[in-house]
Design an enzyme around this catalytic site. Structure first.
Site, PDB file in Angstrom:
ATOM      1  N   ASP A 196       0.685  -1.433  -0.091  1.00  0.00           N
ATOM      2  CA  ASP A 196      -0.250  -0.132   0.233  1.00  0.00           C
ATOM      3  C   ASP A 196       0.930   1.040  -0.146  1.00  0.00           C
ATOM      4  OD1 ASP A 196      -2.840   0.804   0.756  1.00  0.00           O
ATOM      5  OD2 ASP A 196      -1.840   1.671   2.022  1.00  0.00           O
ATOM      6  N   GLU A 241      14.187 -15.339   0.099  1.00  0.00           N
ATOM      7  CA  GLU A 241      14.274 -16.328   1.629  1.00  0.00           C
ATOM      8  C   GLU A 241      13.454 -17.076   1.387  1.00  0.00           C
ATOM      9  OE1 GLU A 241      14.163 -14.377   5.367  1.00  0.00           O
ATOM     10  OE2 GLU A 241      15.390 -12.787   4.302  1.00  0.00           O
TER      11      GLU A 241
HETATM   12  C1  GLC Z   1      -4.352   3.027  -0.571  1.00  0.00           C
HETATM   13  C2  GLC Z   1      -5.441   1.903  -0.509  1.00  0.00           C
HETATM   14  C3  GLC Z   1      -6.686   2.954   0.000  1.00  0.00           C
HETATM   15  C4  GLC Z   1      -6.302   3.433   1.083  1.00  0.00           C
HETATM   16  C5  GLC Z   1      -4.939   3.985   1.233  1.00  0.00           C
HETATM   17  C6  GLC Z   1      -4.111   4.651   2.344  1.00  0.00           C
HETATM   18  O1  GLC Z   1      -4.815   3.938  -1.153  1.00  0.00           O
HETATM   19  O2  GLC Z   1      -5.826   1.347  -1.828  1.00  0.00           O
HETATM   20  O3  GLC Z   1      -8.162   1.464   0.451  1.00  0.00           O
HETATM   21  O4  GLC Z   1      -7.421   4.535   1.858  1.00  0.00           O
HETATM   22  O5  GLC Z   1      -3.867   3.869   0.360  1.00  0.00           O
HETATM   23  O6  GLC Z   1      -4.467   3.240   3.181  1.00  0.00           O
END
Ligand code: GLC
Length: 553
Positions: free
Chosen positions: A217, A265
């Protein structure tokens, strides 16, 4: 020098293939909205396990689980309170192990979502940071700064949060902390070795349990220029040179180089895909074999249903993948955007945020057309080299739920923008499994987000076995792709000498005579010769109707 022994986890998929991710069909599960077995209105891990046979019948190679970790749900689970556990509202670690085993028994890989840019404000680290004084090691895991102005009462910089408002929040003793998203999502300081070590621990924790890969993310956000005076950031114009203070900085790649060593790993090495909102030529850097291997390509997700747009995006991305040695990725929908069956049913250029604010009434949605185009786009994308990401419910042809009552909206965007942007709840409504009954088979009670009254018509029960349903179409397309997909070759085809930049037909050949032809226009065009493998809707006699894709062999 001997090579260190690779770690082999308890559970592995039936067929070992270290390159599975290069051309996988990956199905995104948003756990809280998939299947609820304990009747609390929230989907759970055991619910996903009960649906593994369904996912297997769809033919997908992998599932990507959006966060299922303990979370106070300030941002749909992307505010993580503990990276190495399962939210008790969703189940236990044993349930997760059972899901991984069940998926592997069906030869489905499992990808887990890692959220390294920020924790939840309920994470033990952040609680400790609040309890500790300014300048303490506890605060040094996050980005705490003194404020600006004579008494420090102004935020340290003009940086704005992605959900609206300042990116800084003040705490009791007067210091401020940075959050690129909601205030409940404090940003970590990735210059702190403890932060780095902890995430490596998390990668090993899930890899040891048999997880096959990670979705990363906000991968482009970890490295920040926090030197003062702070440089202003203009999110709308991401510089191409890595000089934005907050996003896509060159230093971020060193972090993912280390992650690759951890992922390697394992036998087979763990796969990873970056969510990196960076200009295309820089996005591929995250996908280098020495880093994550893949990065989401969101170009199609932002493009209209238009032949020239699709052709250009495909050409550019295939060329970039070839250069970087990564495989391409294709995404039409996910949990952050209006569903593609809806986007394509609105006039080109519609501002979907504004449209949602009218509860989906203006402009008027042509849902039938949207779905017709969505199926055509999906079939085109499934014929491309690389991997395709499918978002739960698109295989049922679900439309965005645009009229969720205001008092039931959950997205932090809704709250942070002072109720001027509804946000992403409309694509996160629990999916319908049955034609009727409480929550259309999602669970026993009302779901955490209300479902539209006509949802049952698009349920699995309604579509299963119906030859023209979207579900049958996805099953047929994915099955055919499994038989056909190999290599990364693609040749553009002339269609009646008409493949120029203004042509409405996009046609290409893969290998052994497999071709995909999409008519983006509304008028039918002659159907090229060959045996029809799959079509996105019934074909006319000798013609390819408008807004339709066909695969020929
Ligand atoms: C990413 C995720 C989204 C979230 C953001 C903050 O863009 O896809 O859903 O709100 O990160 O974590």
């Amino acid at each position: 020098m001997s090579t260190p022994a690779k770690t082999t986890p308890a559970s592995t998929p039936r067929t070992p293939d270290p390159d599975w991710w290069r051309d996988a069909v990956v199905y995104q599960v948003y756990p809280r909205s998939f299947a609820d077995t304990d009747g609390d209105g929230l989907g759970d891990v055991a619910g996903i396990t009960t649906r593994v046979p369904y996912l297997s019948s769809l033919g997908v190679d992998a599932i990507w689980l959006s966060p299922f970790f303990p979370s106070p749900l300030a941002d749909g689970g992307y505010d993580v309170a503990d990276y190495r556990d399962v939210d008790p509202k969703l189940g236990t670690l044993d349930d997760l192990d059972a899901l991984v085993r069940a998926a592997h028994e069906h030869d489905i890989r499992v990808i887990v979502d890692i959220v390294p840019n920020h924790t939840s404000d309920q994470h033990e680290w952040f609680r400790a940071a609040l309890a500790a004084p300014a300048g303490s090691p506890e605060r040094a895991r996050y980005v705490f700064r003194d404020g600006a102005g004579p008494d420090g009462s102004l935020p340290p910089s003009d940086w704005v949060s992605n959900f609206g408002g300042s990116a800084w929040t003040r705490v009791e003793d007067g210091q401020w902390y940075l959050h690129l998203f909601a205030p409940e999502q404090p940003d970590l300081d990735w210059e702190n070795p403890e932060v780095r070590a902890d995430f490596e621990h998390t990668l090993r924790f899930w890899s040891d349990r048999g997880v096959d890969g990670f979705r990363v993310d906000v991968a482009h956000g970890l490295a920040k220029d926090l030197s003062t005076p702070y440089r202003p950031s203009d999110e709308k114009a991401l510089p191409l040179d890595g000089s934005d203070p907050l996003y896509d900085r060159d230093e971020v790649h060193e972090i993912f180089g280390t992650w690759r060593q951890v992922l390697d790993e394992y036998d087979p090495p763990r796969a990873a895909v970056a969510e990196a909102w960076a200009p295309a030529p820089r996005r591929v850097l995250y996908a280098r074999p020495t880093e994550l291997g893949q990065a989401f390509n969101f170009d199609l997700l932002e493009a209209p249903f238009d032949a020239a747009a699709f052709r250009g995006i495909i050409q550019r991305n295939l060329a970039m993948s070839e250069q970087s040695g990564a495989s391409s990725t294709w995404v039409l929908s996910n949990h952050d955007v209006v569903r593609h069956a809806t986007r394509y049913g609105l006039p080109t250029g519609t501002d979907t945020d504004a449209w949602l604010m009218t509860d989906g009434t203006a402009p008027v949605l042509d849902a039938e057309r949207g779905l017709r185009r969505a199926r055509a786009a999906t079939l085109l994308v499934l014929a491309l080299p690389g991997s395709s990401y499918v978002y739960q419910g698109e295989e049922l042809g679900l439309q965005e739920a645009a009229a969720i009552p205001h008092d039931q909206l959950q997205d932090p965007k809704w709250i942070r923008t002072g109720h001027t942007v509804k946000g992403r709840d409309g694509c996160r409504v629990p999916i319908p499994w049955t034609t009727s009954g409480p929550s259309f088979g999602f669970g026993a009670v009302a779901p955490h987000l209300p479902q539209p009254a006509d949802f049952g018509r698009s349920s699995v029960e309604a579509e299963d076995g119906e030859p023209d349903s979207t579900l049958s179409f996805y099953r047929a397309a994915i099955a055919a792709r499994r038989r056909l997909q190999q290599g990364e070759e693609l040749h553009w085809l002339d269609t009646d000498g008409d493949q120029g930049s203004r042509s409405r037909v996009v046609a290409f050949a893969r290998h052994d005579g497999w071709r995909s032809v999409t008519n983006f226009g509304v008028d039918p065009v002659p159907l090229p010769s060959g045996t029809v493998v799959v079509a996105s809707r019934p074909l006319g006699d000798g013609v390819l109707p408008g807004e339709t894709t066909v695969w020929l062999a």
